[in-house]
Design a protein around this motif. Structure first.
Motif, PDB file in Angstrom:
ATOM      1  N   GLY A  74      -4.001  -0.548  -4.054  1.00 34.96           N
ATOM      2  CA  GLY A  74      -4.298   0.874  -4.041  1.00 34.96           C
ATOM      3  C   GLY A  74      -5.607   1.183  -4.733  1.00 34.96           C
ATOM      4  O   GLY A  74      -6.394   2.020  -4.273  1.00 34.96           O
ATOM      5  N   ASP A  75      -5.873   0.520  -5.870  1.00 35.70           N
ATOM      6  CA  ASP A  75      -7.145   0.693  -6.556  1.00 35.70           C
ATOM      7  C   ASP A  75      -8.311   0.199  -5.695  1.00 35.70           C
ATOM      8  O   ASP A  75      -9.401   0.768  -5.710  1.00 35.70           O
ATOM      9  N   ARG A  76      -8.063  -0.853  -4.926  1.00 34.96           N
ATOM     10  CA  ARG A  76      -9.149  -1.475  -4.159  1.00 34.96           C
ATOM     11  C   ARG A  76      -9.410  -0.753  -2.840  1.00 34.96           C
ATOM     12  O   ARG A  76     -10.559  -0.499  -2.477  1.00 34.96           O
ATOM     13  N   TYR A  77      -8.346  -0.425  -2.106  1.00 34.17           N
ATOM     14  CA  TYR A  77      -8.497   0.091  -0.749  1.00 34.17           C
ATOM     15  C   TYR A  77      -8.186   1.584  -0.606  1.00 34.17           C
ATOM     16  O   TYR A  77      -8.372   2.151   0.467  1.00 34.17           O
ATOM     17  N   GLY A  78      -7.675   2.205  -1.665  1.00 32.84           N
ATOM     18  CA  GLY A  78      -7.277   3.604  -1.580  1.00 32.84           C
ATOM     19  C   GLY A  78      -5.767   3.726  -1.599  1.00 32.84           C
ATOM     20  O   GLY A  78      -5.043   2.926  -0.988  1.00 32.84           O
ATOM     21  N   GLY A  79      -5.262   4.737  -2.325  1.00 26.07           N
ATOM     22  CA  GLY A  79      -3.817   4.869  -2.502  1.00 26.07           C
ATOM     23  C   GLY A  79      -3.075   5.243  -1.242  1.00 26.07           C
ATOM     24  O   GLY A  79      -2.012   4.694  -0.945  1.00 26.07           O
ATOM     25  N   LYS A  80      -3.618   6.166  -0.438  1.00 24.51           N
ATOM     26  CA  LYS A  80      -2.880   6.663   0.717  1.00 24.51           C
ATOM     27  C   LYS A  80      -2.622   5.594   1.779  1.00 24.51           C
ATOM     28  O   LYS A  80      -1.468   5.429   2.200  1.00 24.51           O
ATOM     29  N   PRO A  81      -3.639   4.845   2.255  1.00 22.75           N
ATOM     30  CA  PRO A  81      -3.346   3.853   3.299  1.00 22.75           C
ATOM     31  C   PRO A  81      -2.356   2.782   2.858  1.00 22.75           C
ATOM     32  O   PRO A  81      -1.508   2.356   3.645  1.00 22.75           O
ATOM     33  N   VAL A  82      -2.447   2.359   1.597  1.00 19.34           N
ATOM     34  CA  VAL A  82      -1.506   1.345   1.111  1.00 19.34           C
ATOM     35  C   VAL A  82      -0.103   1.937   0.987  1.00 19.34           C
ATOM     36  O   VAL A  82       0.897   1.288   1.326  1.00 19.34           O
ATOM     37  N   LEU A  83      -0.004   3.188   0.524  1.00 15.80           N
ATOM     38  CA  LEU A  83       1.296   3.839   0.401  1.00 15.80           C
ATOM     39  C   LEU A  83       1.980   3.960   1.755  1.00 15.80           C
ATOM     40  O   LEU A  83       3.178   3.671   1.888  1.00 15.80           O
TER      41      LEU A  83
END
Length: 466
Positions: free
Chosen positions: A73-82
């Motif tokens: 989430g820190d690397r790629y963004g929280g929303k897409p990983v969530l």
């Protein structure tokens, strides 16, 4: 020439509501197995050891997935990983709902365990789109809804399983999870990747060693009472645990892109947060396990012989208190600082545990005690999470909060196993009901362990009030 940083995209209440609903539904889905374990054992023909495995597999998976989810989430963004993570959880919920036997149900629970990683991802999203003061309140609300969802699942799973079937107790919260995931995907703004320069792959050796460490830890805690008469086997398990833990630390310290950044854990703010969270959750787990057991017990002069439905009603005030604790803790941390909120919560919890140990002859003694303990735990955990989330660099939010949440899971697992061992050791010969002294010992141990947290809270910074 300095380039102005654009302001964060405004997040509406509807989007935050979808995120909160997702936390509520995942909390409910996480908790349905515990109150219905005897029913599942009967319907699926499980032995007690298989039932114990079913009750901990979700915790183990969650503890493994959470740091990876926070890092991604820190690397790629929280929303897409969530969204990807909740897709796995949704599949797991459907598999559990349709499971015809234990192996399929275990597989579904393994997939569902990914839900534990949803909280740090939610915190990443919230912190990127809100001011620091607003994010503390929002994190508190999301945390409170997750806790409240857990209590809703605990209260509703039994009636749903008995009136409909065990399949529906998984299906109903899964349907809500799917709907909330779709709504979050549509309504929540995209957050940009946080670390474009971090191209390291997944630390699979660290993941494997941590998996082995956690599984072995659970086995030691679960089998310790049975292996007391076989000390060599117990010593062998403990040595294996030490070896796996040491190997994991060795690998993580040398990994280019470690699964868990142990250097961050060495920071005073982080190790204090993790230590406090572990100790507090050990104490809370004592109440979570012992209070329902005492409600159900029917000993000579103690216990109330209550059934599952009645126990659920007795626990309802605790569910309400747990749901309110998150927002209250977030507001308290914003107004008075995290140190004041944690100290207040620790004192409330320790006093309540010791009070229940001394006085438990009426139902209302346990009802009030459990409600205060639930409120105090929520205050402590929320304050620790908000303090951690706002005391590290924004790019480290997921990793830092993930460490705290993993510590929470481990503390709860240790507390439940220790409380169970105390009750098991307190069963008199020729009886199947623990003696009253065993319950008293369990509450006192939980209270004393919780009080030890005050040794750490006094070293915390008072924090900044907004």
């Amino acid at each position: 020439m300095t380039t102005a940083v654009p302001p964060p995209v405004t997040v509406g209440r509807t989007a935050l509501g979808a995120l909160g609903l997702l936390a509520l539904a995942t909390g409910a889905l996480e908790s349905v197995v515990t109150p219905t374990l005897p029913l599942l054992q009967r319907e699926l023909g499980m032995s007690p050891s298989e039932g114990a495995l079913l009750s901990i597999v979700l915790l183990i998976t969650g503890a493994l997935v959470t740091p990876i989810a926070g890092k991604f989430g820190d690397r790629y963004g929280g929303k897409p990983v969530l969204i990807k993570l909740m897709s796995v959880v949704s599949v797991g919920g459907l598999v559990s709902a349709l499971a015809p036997n234990l192996p399929v149900l275990l597989f579904g629970q393994v997939l569902q365990g990914a839900m534990v990683g949803a909280l740090p991802l939610s915190f990443i999203i919230v912190r990127k789109h809100l001011t620091e003061g607003e994010s503390k309140v929002a994190i508190g609300v999301v945390s409170g809804l997750f806790v409240g969802g857990g209590m809703v699942g605990t209260l509703s799973a039994g009636p749903v399983a008995e009136q409909l079937s065990r399949h529906w107790m998984f299906a109903l919260p899964t349907i809500v999870v799917i709907g909330a995931t779709v709504a979050t995907n549509r309504l929540m703004p995209h957050d940009p990747p946080g670390r474009a320069d971090d191209n390291g792959g997944v630390d699979w050796p660290g993941f494997a060693l941590l998996s082995g460490t956690l599984v072995t830890l659970m086995l030691v805690l679960m089998l310790a009472p049975d292996l007391a008469s076989e000390p060599l086997a117990l010593v062998a398990l403990v040595l294996l645990l030490v070896a796996l833990a040491a190997g994991w630390v060795f690998v993580e310290r040398r990994a280019t892109s470690p699964m868990v950044d142990l250097r961050m854990l060495a920071l005073p703010a982080m190790w204090k947060s993790c230590l406090l969270t572990f100790v507090i959750c050990v104490g809370t787990a004592g109440a979570v396990y012992l209070v329902p057991q005492l409600f159900a017990a029917s000993g000579d002069g103690y216990g109330f012989g209550a059934g599952a439905t009645l126990i659920g009603l007795y626990l309802l005030p605790g569910a309400v208190a747990a749901s309110l604790a998150g927002p209250i803790g977030g507001l308290g941390a914003r107004r008075f600082g995290s140190r004041a909120v944690v100290t207040t919560g620790v004192v409330l919890m320790a006093v309540s545990l010791l009070a229940v140990a001394a006085v438990h002859t009426e139902v209302w003694h346990l009802v009030v005690g459990k409600a205060v303990i639930a409120l105090a735990n929520g205050l402590c955990v929320t304050a620790m999470v908000t303090s951690t989330a706002t005391s590290v660099d924004q790019g480290d939010t997921g990793i830092a909060t993930g460490l705290v949440l993993v510590t929470r899971v481990l503390g709860f697992a240790v507390g439940v196993q220790v409380s169970g061992a105390i009750l098991t050791a307190g069963i008199p010969a020729g009886s199947d009901v623990p003696a009253e002294s065993a319950f008293i010992t369990g509450f006192v141990v939980a209270g004393v362990v919780t009080a030890l947290a005050l040794l750490v809270t006094r070293t915390m910074r008072k924090g900044v009030t907004e």
